[in-house]
Design an enzyme around this catalytic site. Structure first.
Site, PDB file in Angstrom:
ATOM      1  N   HIS A 172      -8.642  -4.312  -1.298  1.00  0.00           N
ATOM      2  CA  HIS A 172      -7.241  -3.654  -1.140  1.00  0.00           C
ATOM      3  C   HIS A 172      -6.562  -4.870   0.541  1.00  0.00           C
ATOM      4  O   HIS A 172      -7.434  -4.393   1.250  1.00  0.00           O
ATOM      5  CB  HIS A 172      -6.620  -2.039  -1.254  1.00  0.00           C
ATOM      6  CG  HIS A 172      -5.844  -1.008  -0.771  1.00  0.00           C
ATOM      7  ND1 HIS A 172      -4.961  -0.794  -1.570  1.00  0.00           N
ATOM      8  CD2 HIS A 172      -5.451  -1.095   0.053  1.00  0.00           C
ATOM      9  CE1 HIS A 172      -4.217  -0.145  -1.291  1.00  0.00           C
ATOM     10  NE2 HIS A 172      -4.263  -0.259   0.040  1.00  0.00           N
ATOM     11  N   SER A 193       0.471  -1.220  -0.034  1.00  0.00           N
ATOM     12  CA  SER A 193       0.138  -0.051  -0.041  1.00  0.00           C
ATOM     13  C   SER A 193       0.443   1.427  -0.366  1.00  0.00           C
ATOM     14  O   SER A 193       1.325   1.584  -0.861  1.00  0.00           O
ATOM     15  CB  SER A 193      -1.183  -0.443   0.719  1.00  0.00           C
ATOM     16  OG  SER A 193      -1.572   1.105   1.308  1.00  0.00           O
ATOM     17  N   ASP A 219     -10.442  -2.790  -5.817  1.00  0.00           N
ATOM     18  CA  ASP A 219      -9.866  -1.616  -5.174  1.00  0.00           C
ATOM     19  C   ASP A 219      -9.455  -0.184  -5.994  1.00  0.00           C
ATOM     20  O   ASP A 219      -9.269  -0.568  -7.596  1.00  0.00           O
ATOM     21  CB  ASP A 219      -8.246  -2.176  -5.307  1.00  0.00           C
ATOM     22  CG  ASP A 219      -6.795  -1.028  -4.323  1.00  0.00           C
ATOM     23  OD1 ASP A 219      -7.461  -0.182  -3.758  1.00  0.00           O
ATOM     24  OD2 ASP A 219      -5.719  -1.443  -4.420  1.00  0.00           O
TER      25      ASP A 219
END
Length: 463
Positions: A425, A292, A395
Protein backbone atom coordinates in the site's frame (compact mmCIF):
# COMPACT_ATOMS: atom_id res chain seq x y z
CA UNK A 1 8.08 -10.39 -1.76
CA UNK A 2 8.99 -6.87 -0.52
CA UNK A 3 12.63 -6.33 0.38
CA UNK A 4 13.99 -6.71 3.90
CA UNK A 5 14.40 -2.93 4.16
CA UNK A 6 10.71 -2.42 3.33
CA UNK A 7 9.67 -5.01 5.90
CA UNK A 8 11.77 -3.41 8.63
CA UNK A 9 10.54 0.07 7.80
CA UNK A 10 6.97 -1.24 7.82
CA UNK A 11 7.36 -2.48 11.41
CA UNK A 12 8.71 0.89 12.52
CA UNK A 13 6.03 2.75 10.54
CA UNK A 14 3.16 0.76 12.09
CA UNK A 15 4.54 1.26 15.59
CA UNK A 16 4.59 5.04 15.18
CA UNK A 17 1.21 5.10 13.41
CA UNK A 18 -0.48 3.09 16.16
CA UNK A 19 0.95 5.37 18.83
CA UNK A 20 -0.26 8.51 17.05
CA UNK A 21 -3.73 7.15 16.33
CA UNK A 22 -4.24 6.07 19.94
CA UNK A 23 -3.12 9.49 21.17
CA UNK A 24 -5.65 11.19 18.91
CA UNK A 25 -8.42 8.90 20.12
CA UNK A 26 -7.60 9.74 23.74
CA UNK A 27 -7.23 13.48 23.08
CA UNK A 28 -10.60 15.28 23.14
CA UNK A 29 -11.29 17.36 20.03
CA UNK A 30 -13.29 20.56 19.70
CA UNK A 31 -16.10 19.67 17.31
CA UNK A 32 -17.20 23.32 17.16
CA UNK A 33 -13.92 24.46 15.61
CA UNK A 34 -14.62 24.36 11.88
CA UNK A 35 -11.32 25.97 10.87
CA UNK A 36 -9.43 22.71 11.35
CA UNK A 37 -5.90 21.65 10.47
CA UNK A 38 -4.43 20.41 7.19
CA UNK A 39 -1.10 19.02 8.44
CA UNK A 40 0.54 17.55 11.54
CA UNK A 41 3.66 18.73 13.41
CA UNK A 42 5.45 15.49 12.58
CA UNK A 43 5.07 16.07 8.83
CA UNK A 44 8.17 17.12 6.86
CA UNK A 45 7.02 20.11 4.81
CA UNK A 46 8.43 21.20 1.45
CA UNK A 47 8.27 24.97 1.04
CA UNK A 48 6.59 26.34 -2.07
CA UNK A 49 9.16 27.39 -4.65
CA UNK A 50 8.12 29.68 -7.54
CA UNK A 51 11.26 28.83 -9.49
CA UNK A 52 11.11 25.93 -11.91
CA UNK A 53 12.94 23.43 -9.72
CA UNK A 54 12.98 20.11 -11.58
CA UNK A 55 10.85 21.77 -14.25
CA UNK A 56 7.91 22.65 -11.95
CA UNK A 57 7.02 25.88 -10.11
CA UNK A 58 4.78 25.82 -7.02
CA UNK A 59 2.69 28.23 -4.97
CA UNK A 60 0.34 27.87 -2.00
CA UNK A 61 -3.11 29.50 -1.83
CA UNK A 62 -5.52 29.61 1.11
CA UNK A 63 -8.86 29.62 -0.70
CA UNK A 64 -11.37 29.69 2.17
CA UNK A 65 -11.30 32.36 4.88
CA UNK A 66 -13.55 30.29 7.20
CA UNK A 67 -11.52 27.06 7.16
CA UNK A 68 -7.91 25.95 6.76
CA UNK A 69 -8.63 24.60 3.25
CA UNK A 70 -5.70 25.37 0.94
CA UNK A 71 -4.20 24.24 -2.34
CA UNK A 72 -0.71 23.95 -3.76
CA UNK A 73 -0.42 24.58 -7.50
CA UNK A 74 2.24 22.72 -9.51
CA UNK A 75 2.89 24.51 -12.83
CA UNK A 76 5.14 22.56 -15.23
CA UNK A 77 7.73 24.46 -17.22
CA UNK A 78 6.14 23.23 -20.45
CA UNK A 79 3.37 25.81 -19.91
CA UNK A 80 5.86 28.53 -20.89
CA UNK A 81 5.96 27.30 -24.49
CA UNK A 82 3.88 29.29 -26.95
CA UNK A 83 0.61 27.69 -28.13
CA UNK A 84 2.06 27.41 -31.66
CA UNK A 85 4.69 25.05 -30.26
CA UNK A 86 2.17 22.91 -28.40
CA UNK A 87 3.11 19.79 -30.30
CA UNK A 88 6.76 20.41 -29.38
CA UNK A 89 5.72 20.93 -25.80
CA UNK A 90 4.08 17.52 -25.73
CA UNK A 91 7.17 16.05 -27.29
CA UNK A 92 9.47 17.62 -24.73
CA UNK A 93 7.33 16.40 -21.87
CA UNK A 94 7.78 12.88 -23.16
CA UNK A 95 11.53 13.43 -23.43
CA UNK A 96 11.59 14.59 -19.81
CA UNK A 97 9.59 11.58 -18.77
CA UNK A 98 12.04 9.25 -20.47
CA UNK A 99 15.10 11.06 -19.06
CA UNK A 100 13.56 10.99 -15.58
CA UNK A 101 13.00 7.27 -15.89
CA UNK A 102 16.49 6.71 -17.25
CA UNK A 103 17.99 8.54 -14.27
CA UNK A 104 16.15 6.14 -11.98
CA UNK A 105 17.31 3.17 -14.04
CA UNK A 106 20.94 4.28 -13.73
CA UNK A 107 20.73 3.84 -9.96
CA UNK A 108 18.79 0.65 -9.95
CA UNK A 109 17.67 -2.26 -12.04
CA UNK A 110 17.69 -1.50 -15.77
CA UNK A 111 14.51 -3.44 -16.23
CA UNK A 112 11.59 -1.68 -14.49
CA UNK A 113 9.37 -3.86 -12.37
CA UNK A 114 6.13 -3.29 -14.30
CA UNK A 115 2.67 -4.11 -13.12
CA UNK A 116 0.30 -6.81 -14.25
CA UNK A 117 -2.67 -5.09 -15.90
CA UNK A 118 -6.05 -6.20 -17.15
CA UNK A 119 -4.87 -5.27 -20.64
CA UNK A 120 -1.69 -4.75 -22.63
CA UNK A 121 0.26 -1.53 -22.30
CA UNK A 122 1.48 0.49 -25.24
CA UNK A 123 4.87 2.19 -25.50
CA UNK A 124 5.68 5.80 -26.22
CA UNK A 125 7.89 6.87 -29.11
CA UNK A 126 10.15 9.67 -28.00
CA UNK A 127 11.76 12.04 -30.48
CA UNK A 128 14.69 14.35 -30.12
CA UNK A 129 14.71 17.05 -27.49
CA UNK A 130 13.72 20.51 -28.66
CA UNK A 131 14.31 23.94 -27.16
CA UNK A 132 11.28 25.87 -25.99
CA UNK A 133 10.86 29.61 -25.77
CA UNK A 134 9.97 31.23 -22.48
CA UNK A 135 6.83 33.25 -21.88
CA UNK A 136 7.24 36.93 -21.08
CA UNK A 137 6.30 38.26 -17.65
CA UNK A 138 4.71 41.53 -16.67
CA UNK A 139 6.94 44.46 -15.85
CA UNK A 140 9.14 46.74 -17.91
CA UNK A 141 11.58 44.12 -19.12
CA UNK A 142 13.25 44.32 -22.49
CA UNK A 143 12.45 41.64 -25.07
CA UNK A 144 15.74 39.91 -24.45
CA UNK A 145 15.25 39.86 -20.69
CA UNK A 146 11.61 38.79 -20.91
CA UNK A 147 12.62 35.49 -22.49
CA UNK A 148 14.37 34.47 -19.28
CA UNK A 149 12.30 34.29 -16.11
CA UNK A 150 15.23 33.50 -13.81
CA UNK A 151 17.72 35.81 -12.19
CA UNK A 152 21.42 34.98 -12.10
CA UNK A 153 20.88 33.12 -8.83
CA UNK A 154 18.19 30.93 -10.41
CA UNK A 155 15.37 32.48 -8.34
CA UNK A 156 12.06 32.83 -10.13
CA UNK A 157 11.06 36.48 -10.51
CA UNK A 158 7.33 36.49 -9.96
CA UNK A 159 5.87 35.04 -13.13
CA UNK A 160 2.68 36.95 -14.01
CA UNK A 161 1.47 35.61 -17.35
CA UNK A 162 -0.57 37.38 -19.95
CA UNK A 163 -4.18 36.20 -20.21
CA UNK A 164 -3.87 36.01 -23.99
CA UNK A 165 -1.94 33.65 -26.24
CA UNK A 166 -1.00 31.27 -23.42
CA UNK A 167 -0.57 27.53 -23.68
CA UNK A 168 -3.47 25.85 -21.89
CA UNK A 169 -2.85 22.71 -19.85
CA UNK A 170 -5.34 20.27 -18.31
CA UNK A 171 -5.98 20.45 -14.58
CA UNK A 172 -5.51 17.58 -12.14
CA UNK A 173 -6.97 17.71 -8.62
CA UNK A 174 -4.83 15.58 -6.33
CA UNK A 175 -5.93 14.35 -2.91
CA UNK A 176 -3.17 13.04 -0.62
CA UNK A 177 -3.37 9.96 1.58
CA UNK A 178 -2.93 9.45 5.31
CA UNK A 179 -6.09 7.76 6.54
CA UNK A 180 -7.96 11.10 6.85
CA UNK A 181 -5.97 11.86 10.02
CA UNK A 182 -2.48 12.64 8.72
CA UNK A 183 -0.66 13.62 5.56
CA UNK A 184 -0.47 17.00 3.86
CA UNK A 185 -0.61 18.49 0.37
CA UNK A 186 2.72 20.24 1.03
CA UNK A 187 4.62 17.34 2.60
CA UNK A 188 7.97 16.43 1.10
CA UNK A 189 6.66 13.12 -0.25
CA UNK A 190 3.49 14.62 -1.75
CA UNK A 191 5.45 17.50 -3.27
CA UNK A 192 7.83 15.06 -4.96
CA UNK A 193 4.96 12.91 -6.26
CA UNK A 194 2.98 15.88 -7.62
CA UNK A 195 6.04 17.27 -9.40
CA UNK A 196 6.56 13.91 -11.05
CA UNK A 197 2.92 13.67 -12.16
CA UNK A 198 2.87 17.28 -13.43
CA UNK A 199 5.87 16.62 -15.68
CA UNK A 200 4.85 13.18 -16.93
CA UNK A 201 1.18 14.03 -17.58
CA UNK A 202 1.93 17.62 -18.72
CA UNK A 203 -0.82 18.98 -16.46
CA UNK A 204 -1.25 21.63 -13.79
CA UNK A 205 -1.59 19.70 -10.53
CA UNK A 206 -3.73 21.29 -7.82
CA UNK A 207 -2.94 19.43 -4.58
CA UNK A 208 -5.77 19.85 -2.07
CA UNK A 209 -5.00 20.48 1.60
CA UNK A 210 -8.27 19.24 3.06
CA UNK A 211 -9.15 19.34 6.76
CA UNK A 212 -8.04 16.35 8.83
CA UNK A 213 -9.84 14.25 11.44
CA UNK A 214 -10.57 14.05 14.32
CA UNK A 215 -10.65 17.87 14.46
CA UNK A 216 -13.03 17.82 11.50
CA UNK A 217 -14.82 14.55 10.90
CA UNK A 218 -16.87 13.41 7.92
CA UNK A 219 -17.99 15.09 5.69
CA UNK A 220 -15.43 17.93 6.09
CA UNK A 221 -12.70 16.41 3.88
CA UNK A 222 -15.22 15.41 1.20
CA UNK A 223 -16.83 18.86 1.17
CA UNK A 224 -13.39 20.45 0.89
CA UNK A 225 -12.69 18.42 -2.24
CA UNK A 226 -15.93 19.56 -3.86
CA UNK A 227 -15.28 23.15 -2.80
CA UNK A 228 -11.95 23.16 -4.63
CA UNK A 229 -13.67 21.89 -7.78
CA UNK A 230 -16.16 24.76 -7.52
CA UNK A 231 -13.28 27.16 -6.89
CA UNK A 232 -11.66 26.07 -10.16
CA UNK A 233 -14.89 26.89 -11.97
CA UNK A 234 -15.01 30.28 -10.28
CA UNK A 235 -11.44 31.01 -11.34
CA UNK A 236 -12.22 30.12 -14.94
CA UNK A 237 -15.32 32.33 -14.96
CA UNK A 238 -13.45 35.26 -13.40
CA UNK A 239 -10.73 34.95 -16.03
CA UNK A 240 -13.32 35.04 -18.82
CA UNK A 241 -15.04 38.03 -17.20
CA UNK A 242 -11.76 39.92 -17.03
CA UNK A 243 -11.13 39.31 -20.73
CA UNK A 244 -14.62 40.50 -21.64
CA UNK A 245 -14.33 43.63 -19.53
CA UNK A 246 -10.95 44.50 -21.02
CA UNK A 247 -12.52 44.23 -24.49
CA UNK A 248 -15.45 46.41 -23.39
CA UNK A 249 -12.99 49.14 -22.37
CA UNK A 250 -11.48 49.15 -25.81
CA UNK A 251 -8.66 46.73 -25.11
CA UNK A 252 -6.68 45.67 -28.16
CA UNK A 253 -3.14 45.27 -29.40
CA UNK A 254 -2.39 48.83 -28.27
CA UNK A 255 -3.41 48.05 -24.65
CA UNK A 256 -0.38 47.59 -22.43
CA UNK A 257 0.01 44.40 -20.42
CA UNK A 258 0.40 46.47 -17.26
CA UNK A 259 -2.98 48.08 -17.96
CA UNK A 260 -4.63 44.66 -18.27
CA UNK A 261 -3.09 43.57 -14.99
CA UNK A 262 -4.19 46.77 -13.25
CA UNK A 263 -7.71 46.35 -14.60
CA UNK A 264 -8.01 42.85 -13.18
CA UNK A 265 -6.71 43.97 -9.78
CA UNK A 266 -8.93 47.03 -9.65
CA UNK A 267 -12.06 45.11 -10.64
CA UNK A 268 -11.80 41.95 -8.54
CA UNK A 269 -9.07 42.57 -6.00
CA UNK A 270 -5.62 41.02 -6.10
CA UNK A 271 -6.66 37.76 -4.46
CA UNK A 272 -9.66 37.02 -6.69
CA UNK A 273 -8.05 35.84 -9.93
CA UNK A 274 -5.27 33.26 -9.71
CA UNK A 275 -3.00 34.24 -12.64
CA UNK A 276 -1.40 30.85 -13.24
CA UNK A 277 -4.76 29.11 -13.56
CA UNK A 278 -6.32 31.98 -15.50
CA UNK A 279 -3.53 31.95 -18.07
CA UNK A 280 -2.67 28.27 -18.34
CA UNK A 281 -5.52 26.20 -16.86
CA UNK A 282 -8.06 24.41 -19.05
CA UNK A 283 -10.94 23.42 -16.73
CA UNK A 284 -12.72 21.54 -19.54
CA UNK A 285 -10.04 18.84 -19.14
CA UNK A 286 -10.04 18.11 -15.41
CA UNK A 287 -8.75 14.86 -13.93
CA UNK A 288 -9.14 13.69 -10.33
CA UNK A 289 -6.36 11.71 -8.67
CA UNK A 290 -6.69 10.28 -5.17
CA UNK A 291 -4.10 8.46 -3.10
CA UNK A 292 -5.35 5.95 -0.49
CA UNK A 293 -8.07 7.81 1.49
CA UNK A 294 -7.72 10.58 -1.09
CA UNK A 295 -9.15 8.12 -3.62
CA UNK A 296 -12.35 8.00 -1.55
CA UNK A 297 -12.51 11.80 -1.73
CA UNK A 298 -11.83 11.78 -5.49
CA UNK A 299 -14.62 9.26 -6.06
CA UNK A 300 -17.02 11.40 -4.00
CA UNK A 301 -16.08 14.52 -5.98
CA UNK A 302 -16.56 12.63 -9.26
CA UNK A 303 -20.04 11.55 -8.16
CA UNK A 304 -20.96 15.10 -7.19
CA UNK A 305 -19.63 16.37 -10.50
CA UNK A 306 -21.97 13.95 -12.29
CA UNK A 307 -24.91 15.13 -10.19
CA UNK A 308 -24.14 18.82 -10.74
CA UNK A 309 -23.66 18.42 -14.49
CA UNK A 310 -23.64 21.74 -16.36
CA UNK A 311 -23.84 23.69 -13.13
CA UNK A 312 -20.08 23.11 -12.87
CA UNK A 313 -19.38 24.69 -16.26
CA UNK A 314 -16.77 25.28 -17.52
CA UNK A 315 -15.26 22.54 -15.32
CA UNK A 316 -15.60 19.05 -16.76
CA UNK A 317 -14.24 15.95 -15.04
CA UNK A 318 -13.01 13.74 -17.87
CA UNK A 319 -11.33 10.96 -15.84
CA UNK A 320 -10.25 9.89 -12.38
CA UNK A 321 -7.37 7.83 -11.00
CA UNK A 322 -7.86 5.87 -7.77
CA UNK A 323 -4.55 4.77 -6.29
CA UNK A 324 -5.02 1.90 -3.81
CA UNK A 325 -8.39 3.22 -2.52
CA UNK A 326 -9.15 3.20 1.21
CA UNK A 327 -12.28 1.06 0.78
CA UNK A 328 -13.68 -1.26 3.43
CA UNK A 329 -16.94 -3.07 4.20
CA UNK A 330 -18.70 -5.12 6.86
CA UNK A 331 -18.45 -8.33 4.79
CA UNK A 332 -14.71 -9.04 4.44
CA UNK A 333 -13.20 -9.90 1.07
CA UNK A 334 -10.59 -12.59 0.49
CA UNK A 335 -7.70 -10.09 0.64
CA UNK A 336 -9.09 -8.50 3.81
CA UNK A 337 -8.90 -11.91 5.51
CA UNK A 338 -5.63 -13.14 4.03
CA UNK A 339 -3.68 -9.84 4.18
CA UNK A 340 -5.22 -8.27 7.30
CA UNK A 341 -1.78 -7.88 8.87
CA UNK A 342 -0.09 -6.57 5.74
CA UNK A 343 2.67 -3.98 5.41
CA UNK A 344 2.43 -0.36 6.61
CA UNK A 345 -1.37 0.00 6.87
CA UNK A 346 -2.88 -3.17 8.35
CA UNK A 347 -6.60 -3.57 8.90
CA UNK A 348 -6.50 -2.77 12.64
CA UNK A 349 -4.82 0.60 11.97
CA UNK A 350 -7.31 1.46 9.25
CA UNK A 351 -10.25 0.68 11.55
CA UNK A 352 -8.82 3.20 14.04
CA UNK A 353 -8.61 5.78 11.25
CA UNK A 354 -12.24 5.21 10.29
CA UNK A 355 -13.30 5.59 13.95
CA UNK A 356 -11.51 8.93 14.06
CA UNK A 357 -12.96 10.09 10.75
CA UNK A 358 -16.62 9.05 10.92
CA UNK A 359 -18.92 10.62 13.54
CA UNK A 360 -19.69 8.18 16.35
CA UNK A 361 -23.40 8.11 15.54
CA UNK A 362 -22.66 7.33 11.87
CA UNK A 363 -19.86 4.80 12.30
CA UNK A 364 -20.36 1.82 10.00
CA UNK A 365 -18.02 -0.09 7.72
CA UNK A 366 -20.78 0.14 5.10
CA UNK A 367 -20.89 3.92 5.28
CA UNK A 368 -21.11 5.50 1.79
CA UNK A 369 -17.69 7.05 2.35
CA UNK A 370 -16.15 3.64 3.09
CA UNK A 371 -17.88 1.06 0.89
CA UNK A 372 -18.40 1.90 -2.81
CA UNK A 373 -20.43 -1.27 -3.40
CA UNK A 374 -23.45 -0.52 -1.22
CA UNK A 375 -26.73 -0.12 -3.16
CA UNK A 376 -28.41 3.23 -3.81
CA UNK A 377 -25.19 5.14 -3.41
CA UNK A 378 -26.02 7.34 -6.42
CA UNK A 379 -25.64 8.51 -9.06
CA UNK A 380 -25.90 5.50 -11.43
CA UNK A 381 -22.46 4.08 -12.15
CA UNK A 382 -22.97 4.34 -15.92
CA UNK A 383 -22.57 8.13 -15.64
CA UNK A 384 -19.22 7.95 -13.85
CA UNK A 385 -16.10 9.19 -15.67
CA UNK A 386 -13.44 6.76 -16.90
CA UNK A 387 -11.66 5.38 -13.84
CA UNK A 388 -8.16 3.93 -13.57
CA UNK A 389 -7.61 1.86 -10.42
CA UNK A 390 -4.13 1.14 -9.06
CA UNK A 391 -3.76 -1.78 -6.64
CA UNK A 392 -0.84 -3.51 -4.93
CA UNK A 393 -0.36 -7.24 -4.55
CA UNK A 394 0.26 -7.06 -0.78
CA UNK A 395 -2.51 -4.58 0.06
CA UNK A 396 -5.47 -5.95 2.04
CA UNK A 397 -7.81 -3.36 0.42
CA UNK A 398 -7.11 -4.53 -3.12
CA UNK A 399 -10.08 -6.88 -3.67
CA UNK A 400 -12.75 -4.27 -2.91
CA UNK A 401 -11.07 -1.78 -5.25
CA UNK A 402 -11.01 -4.41 -8.01
CA UNK A 403 -14.66 -5.25 -7.36
CA UNK A 404 -15.62 -1.58 -7.71
CA UNK A 405 -13.75 -1.40 -11.01
CA UNK A 406 -15.60 -4.51 -12.22
CA UNK A 407 -18.95 -2.87 -11.38
CA UNK A 408 -17.96 0.13 -13.48
CA UNK A 409 -16.97 -2.05 -16.43
CA UNK A 410 -20.33 -3.85 -16.27
CA UNK A 411 -22.02 -0.56 -17.22
CA UNK A 412 -19.47 0.18 -19.99
CA UNK A 413 -17.29 2.64 -18.11
CA UNK A 414 -13.63 2.52 -19.10
CA UNK A 415 -12.23 1.21 -15.80
CA UNK A 416 -8.95 -0.69 -16.13
CA UNK A 417 -7.10 -2.10 -13.12
CA UNK A 418 -3.31 -2.04 -12.84
CA UNK A 419 -2.02 -4.50 -10.27
CA UNK A 420 1.64 -4.21 -9.27
CA UNK A 421 3.56 -7.33 -8.33
CA UNK A 422 5.31 -7.46 -4.93
CA UNK A 423 3.96 -3.97 -4.13
CA UNK A 424 2.57 -2.67 -0.85
CA UNK A 425 0.00 0.00 0.00
CA UNK A 426 1.28 3.46 -1.04
CA UNK A 427 4.20 1.90 -2.91
CA UNK A 428 4.28 4.87 -5.33
CA UNK A 429 3.72 7.71 -2.85
CA UNK A 430 5.32 6.75 0.47
CA UNK A 431 8.48 8.75 1.23
CA UNK A 432 10.75 5.71 1.44
CA UNK A 433 9.49 4.18 -1.81
CA UNK A 434 9.11 7.27 -4.04
CA UNK A 435 12.40 6.82 -5.86
CA UNK A 436 12.06 3.12 -6.57
CA UNK A 437 11.76 1.97 -10.20
CA UNK A 438 8.29 0.60 -9.45
CA UNK A 439 7.05 4.01 -8.25
CA UNK A 440 8.42 5.66 -11.40
CA UNK A 441 6.82 2.99 -13.57
CA UNK A 442 3.46 3.53 -11.88
CA UNK A 443 3.58 7.28 -12.55
CA UNK A 444 4.43 6.64 -16.19
CA UNK A 445 1.54 4.19 -16.54
CA UNK A 446 -0.83 6.78 -15.07
CA UNK A 447 0.42 9.36 -17.57
CA UNK A 448 -0.14 7.01 -20.51
CA UNK A 449 -3.74 6.32 -19.50
CA UNK A 450 -4.62 9.90 -18.53
CA UNK A 451 -3.41 11.29 -21.86
CA UNK A 452 -6.15 9.32 -23.59
CA UNK A 453 -8.64 11.81 -22.14
CA UNK A 454 -6.70 15.08 -21.98
CA UNK A 455 -4.77 15.06 -25.25
CA UNK A 456 -5.99 17.25 -28.12
CA UNK A 457 -4.26 14.83 -30.47
CA UNK A 458 -6.71 12.01 -29.90
CA UNK A 459 -6.30 8.70 -28.13
CA UNK A 460 -2.70 8.21 -29.15
CA UNK A 461 -1.96 6.15 -26.01
CA UNK A 462 -4.08 3.28 -24.82
CA UNK A 463 -3.94 -0.01 -22.99
Amino acid sequence: MPTVAVKLYSVFFKFLLKHRLQNRIQTPSDDNNQFGVTSRPEESIAAANPSFVDGVATKDIHIDSFTSLSVRIFLPESSLASPELDSRGQLKSRVKARSDRDSVDSNGDQCLNRRNSYGAIGTMNVGANSEQTRRSSYGGLSDAESLNLRSDSGVYRGYSPSLENCRKLPLMLQFHGGGFVSGSNDSVANDFFCRRIAKLCDVIVVAVGYRLAPENRYPAAFEDGLQVLNWLGKQANLAECSKSMVSARGGGPELKKSDVKRHIADTFGASMVEPWLAAHGDPSRCVLLGVSCGANIADYVARKAVELGKRLDPVKVVAQVLMYPFFIGSVPTHSEIKLANSYFYDKAMCLLSWKLFLPEEEFSLDHPAANPLIPDRGPPLRFMPPTLTIVAEHDWMRDRAIAYSEELRKVNVDAPVLEYKDAVHEFATLDMLLKTPQAQACAEDIAIWVKKYISFRGHEFSY
